[in-house]
Design a protein around this motif. Structure first.
Motif, PDB file in Angstrom:
ATOM      1  N   THR A 142      -2.063 -47.281   6.452  1.00  0.00           N
ATOM      2  CA  THR A 142      -2.344 -48.333   7.435  1.00  0.00           C
ATOM      3  C   THR A 142      -1.119 -49.207   7.678  1.00  0.00           C
ATOM      4  O   THR A 142      -0.790 -49.528   8.822  1.00  0.00           O
ATOM      5  N   ILE A 143      -0.414 -49.566   6.604  1.00  0.00           N
ATOM      6  CA  ILE A 143       0.723 -50.480   6.728  1.00  0.00           C
ATOM      7  C   ILE A 143       1.981 -49.766   7.216  1.00  0.00           C
ATOM      8  O   ILE A 143       2.754 -50.312   7.999  1.00  0.00           O
ATOM      9  N   CYS A 144       2.198 -48.530   6.785  1.00  0.00           N
ATOM     10  CA  CYS A 144       3.385 -47.750   7.173  1.00  0.00           C
ATOM     11  C   CYS A 144       2.952 -46.457   7.878  1.00  0.00           C
ATOM     12  O   CYS A 144       3.036 -45.372   7.298  1.00  0.00           O
ATOM     13  N   PRO A 145       2.483 -46.538   9.128  1.00  0.00           N
ATOM     14  CA  PRO A 145       1.979 -45.335   9.790  1.00  0.00           C
ATOM     15  C   PRO A 145       3.036 -44.254  10.012  1.00  0.00           C
ATOM     16  O   PRO A 145       2.708 -43.080  10.104  1.00  0.00           O
ATOM     17  N   ALA A 146       4.298 -44.648  10.078  1.00  0.00           N
ATOM     18  CA  ALA A 146       5.376 -43.663  10.243  1.00  0.00           C
ATOM     19  C   ALA A 146       6.205 -43.573   8.968  1.00  0.00           C
ATOM     20  O   ALA A 146       7.366 -43.165   9.003  1.00  0.00           O
ATOM     21  N   GLY A 147       5.608 -43.960   7.851  1.00  0.00           N
ATOM     22  CA  GLY A 147       6.326 -43.990   6.580  1.00  0.00           C
ATOM     23  C   GLY A 147       6.714 -42.607   6.093  1.00  0.00           C
ATOM     24  O   GLY A 147       6.129 -41.590   6.473  1.00  0.00           O
ATOM     25  N   ARG A 148       7.699 -42.596   5.242  1.00  0.00           N
ATOM     26  CA  ARG A 148       8.239 -41.344   4.709  1.00  0.00           C
ATOM     27  C   ARG A 148       7.195 -40.545   3.920  1.00  0.00           C
ATOM     28  O   ARG A 148       7.201 -39.324   3.923  1.00  0.00           O
ATOM     29  N   PHE A 149       6.275 -41.234   3.242  1.00  0.00           N
ATOM     30  CA  PHE A 149       5.297 -40.560   2.392  1.00  0.00           C
ATOM     31  C   PHE A 149       3.899 -40.516   3.014  1.00  0.00           C
ATOM     32  O   PHE A 149       2.924 -40.252   2.328  1.00  0.00           O
ATOM     33  N   HIS A 150       3.805 -40.778   4.313  1.00  0.00           N
ATOM     34  CA  HIS A 150       2.520 -40.666   5.016  1.00  0.00           C
ATOM     35  C   HIS A 150       2.073 -39.206   4.941  1.00  0.00           C
ATOM     36  O   HIS A 150       2.879 -38.296   5.146  1.00  0.00           O
ATOM     37  N   PRO A 151       0.800 -38.944   4.621  1.00  0.00           N
ATOM     38  CA  PRO A 151       0.344 -37.555   4.467  1.00  0.00           C
ATOM     39  C   PRO A 151       0.610 -36.664   5.683  1.00  0.00           C
ATOM     40  O   PRO A 151       0.776 -35.460   5.532  1.00  0.00           O
ATOM     41  N   ASP A 152       0.634 -37.239   6.894  1.00  0.00           N
ATOM     42  CA  ASP A 152       0.920 -36.440   8.082  1.00  0.00           C
ATOM     43  C   ASP A 152       2.397 -36.080   8.182  1.00  0.00           C
ATOM     44  O   ASP A 152       2.760 -35.112   8.848  1.00  0.00           O
ATOM     45  N   ASN A 153       3.274 -36.879   7.555  1.00  0.00           N
ATOM     46  CA  ASN A 153       4.726 -36.659   7.639  1.00  0.00           C
ATOM     47  C   ASN A 153       5.305 -36.000   6.397  1.00  0.00           C
ATOM     48  O   ASN A 153       6.333 -35.342   6.466  1.00  0.00           O
ATOM     49  N   TYR A 154       4.666 -36.215   5.266  1.00  0.00           N
ATOM     50  CA  TYR A 154       5.230 -35.771   3.993  1.00  0.00           C
ATOM     51  C   TYR A 154       4.804 -34.340   3.714  1.00  0.00           C
ATOM     52  O   TYR A 154       3.631 -34.042   3.524  1.00  0.00           O
ATOM     53  N   ASN A 155       5.777 -33.448   3.690  1.00  0.00           N
ATOM     54  CA  ASN A 155       5.506 -32.041   3.406  1.00  0.00           C
ATOM     55  C   ASN A 155       6.654 -31.511   2.558  1.00  0.00           C
ATOM     56  O   ASN A 155       7.572 -30.872   3.067  1.00  0.00           O
ATOM     57  N   PRO A 156       6.618 -31.770   1.250  1.00  0.00           N
ATOM     58  CA  PRO A 156       7.738 -31.330   0.413  1.00  0.00           C
ATOM     59  C   PRO A 156       7.817 -29.811   0.372  1.00  0.00           C
ATOM     60  O   PRO A 156       6.799 -29.128   0.301  1.00  0.00           O
ATOM     61  N   GLN A 157       9.026 -29.301   0.446  1.00  0.00           N
ATOM     62  CA  GLN A 157       9.259 -27.865   0.401  1.00  0.00           C
ATOM     63  C   GLN A 157       9.857 -27.513  -0.944  1.00  0.00           C
ATOM     64  O   GLN A 157      10.787 -28.167  -1.398  1.00  0.00           O
ATOM     65  N   LYS A 158       9.315 -26.489  -1.551  1.00  0.00           N
ATOM     66  CA  LYS A 158       9.859 -26.029  -2.821  1.00  0.00           C
ATOM     67  C   LYS A 158      11.154 -25.289  -2.527  1.00  0.00           C
ATOM     68  O   LYS A 158      11.198 -24.431  -1.646  1.00  0.00           O
ATOM     69  N   ALA A 159      12.198 -25.620  -3.249  1.00  0.00           N
ATOM     70  CA  ALA A 159      13.496 -24.977  -3.054  1.00  0.00           C
ATOM     71  C   ALA A 159      13.398 -23.503  -3.415  1.00  0.00           C
ATOM     72  O   ALA A 159      12.750 -23.133  -4.400  1.00  0.00           O
ATOM     73  N   GLU A 160      14.028 -22.680  -2.596  1.00  0.00           N
ATOM     74  CA  GLU A 160      14.004 -21.246  -2.864  1.00  0.00           C
ATOM     75  C   GLU A 160      14.785 -20.924  -4.123  1.00  0.00           C
ATOM     76  O   GLU A 160      15.869 -21.441  -4.332  1.00  0.00           O
ATOM     77  N   GLN A 161      14.229 -20.052  -4.925  1.00  0.00           N
ATOM     78  CA  GLN A 161      14.896 -19.619  -6.146  1.00  0.00           C
ATOM     79  C   GLN A 161      15.758 -18.405  -5.808  1.00  0.00           C
ATOM     80  O   GLN A 161      15.251 -17.406  -5.317  1.00  0.00           O
ATOM     81  N   THR A 162      17.031 -18.526  -6.044  1.00  0.00           N
ATOM     82  CA  THR A 162      17.920 -17.392  -5.829  1.00  0.00           C
ATOM     83  C   THR A 162      18.095 -16.651  -7.149  1.00  0.00           C
ATOM     84  O   THR A 162      17.757 -17.155  -8.216  1.00  0.00           O
ATOM     85  N   GLU A 163      18.632 -15.472  -7.048  1.00  0.00           N
ATOM     86  CA  GLU A 163      18.863 -14.654  -8.251  1.00  0.00           C
ATOM     87  C   GLU A 163      19.789 -15.394  -9.221  1.00  0.00           C
ATOM     88  O   GLU A 163      19.587 -15.384 -10.427  1.00  0.00           O
ATOM     89  N   ASP A 164      20.804 -16.073  -8.670  1.00  0.00           N
ATOM     90  CA  ASP A 164      21.781 -16.770  -9.516  1.00  0.00           C
ATOM     91  C   ASP A 164      21.175 -17.984 -10.211  1.00  0.00           C
ATOM     92  O   ASP A 164      21.570 -18.325 -11.319  1.00  0.00           O
ATOM     93  N   SER A 165      20.221 -18.658  -9.562  1.00  0.00           N
ATOM     94  CA  SER A 165      19.672 -19.877 -10.156  1.00  0.00           C
ATOM     95  C   SER A 165      18.740 -19.577 -11.322  1.00  0.00           C
ATOM     96  O   SER A 165      18.417 -20.451 -12.102  1.00  0.00           O
ATOM     97  N   MET A 166      18.289 -18.345 -11.434  1.00  0.00           N
ATOM     98  CA  MET A 166      17.369 -17.995 -12.515  1.00  0.00           C
ATOM     99  C   MET A 166      18.087 -17.393 -13.711  1.00  0.00           C
ATOM    100  O   MET A 166      17.468 -17.062 -14.702  1.00  0.00           O
ATOM    101  N   VAL A 167      19.414 -17.248 -13.624  1.00  0.00           N
ATOM    102  CA  VAL A 167      20.192 -16.689 -14.725  1.00  0.00           C
ATOM    103  C   VAL A 167      20.672 -17.828 -15.610  1.00  0.00           C
ATOM    104  O   VAL A 167      21.226 -18.802 -15.134  1.00  0.00           O
ATOM    105  N   VAL A 168      20.443 -17.695 -16.874  1.00  0.00           N
ATOM    106  CA  VAL A 168      20.913 -18.694 -17.832  1.00  0.00           C
ATOM    107  C   VAL A 168      22.104 -18.091 -18.557  1.00  0.00           C
ATOM    108  O   VAL A 168      21.994 -17.042 -19.194  1.00  0.00           O
ATOM    109  N   SER A 169      23.241 -18.752 -18.422  1.00  0.00           N
ATOM    110  CA  SER A 169      24.425 -18.227 -19.101  1.00  0.00           C
ATOM    111  C   SER A 169      24.571 -18.898 -20.460  1.00  0.00           C
ATOM    112  O   SER A 169      24.426 -20.102 -20.576  1.00  0.00           O
ATOM    113  N   ILE A 170      24.856 -18.096 -21.437  1.00  0.00           N
ATOM    114  CA  ILE A 170      25.047 -18.597 -22.791  1.00  0.00           C
ATOM    115  C   ILE A 170      26.509 -18.363 -23.145  1.00  0.00           C
ATOM    116  O   ILE A 170      26.985 -17.230 -23.094  1.00  0.00           O
ATOM    117  N   PRO A 171      27.235 -19.436 -23.468  1.00  0.00           N
ATOM    118  CA  PRO A 171      28.642 -19.247 -23.793  1.00  0.00           C
ATOM    119  C   PRO A 171      28.821 -18.398 -25.043  1.00  0.00           C
ATOM    120  O   PRO A 171      28.035 -18.488 -25.988  1.00  0.00           O
TER     121      PRO A 171
END
Length: 122
Positions: A54-83
């Motif tokens: 009601t107070i922030c109709p165009a607010g960043r976290f308004h349910p109509d505006n807020y749609n977080p996207q999960k970052a795509e997992q690439t092959e490289d981001s799932m590799v854990v390197s051990i020194p």
């Protein structure tokens, strides 16, 4: 804590002096039916969401505006390197130890259970 529409109306009259225009539409979006009284109500979390909408109709976290996207997992981001461990500074371990190959040079210490010598192993 749950607020029905009549309690929400009293709250708005007391706090704001009037009923905000967008409140009825926002109440329709967040309300749920109470099991005990079968009345349409909002709980504390939904009430906070209702106030934000009601107070922030165009607010960043308004349910109509807020749609977080999960970052795509690439092959490289799932590799854990051990020194790799550094090479040891110690001489290699002797397996098995043959006592006759040890040549004692200097007595380092002597106790009730044995002696410690500095020496070389052939």
């Amino acid at each position: 804590l749950r607020l029905s529409w009549s309690e929400l109306d009293k709250f708005c009259q007391l706090q704001f002096g009037c009923m905000p225009g967008a409140l009825p539409q926002n109440f329709e979006k967040v309300r749920y039916q109470s099991r005990s009284s079968s009345e349409w109500v909002v709980d504390v979390v939904r009430f906070m969401k209702l106030l934000y909408m009601t107070i922030c109709p165009a607010g960043r976290f308004h349910p109509d505006n807020y749609n977080p996207q999960k970052a795509e997992q690439t092959e490289d981001s799932m590799v854990v390197s051990i020194p790799k461990p550094k090479k040891s500074q110690h001489p290699p371990r002797i397996q098995p130890v043959i006592p006759s190959h040890f040549k004692a040079q200097k007595l380092l210490g002597k106790g009730g259970q044995g002696e410690v010598h500095l020496g070389v192993y052939d």
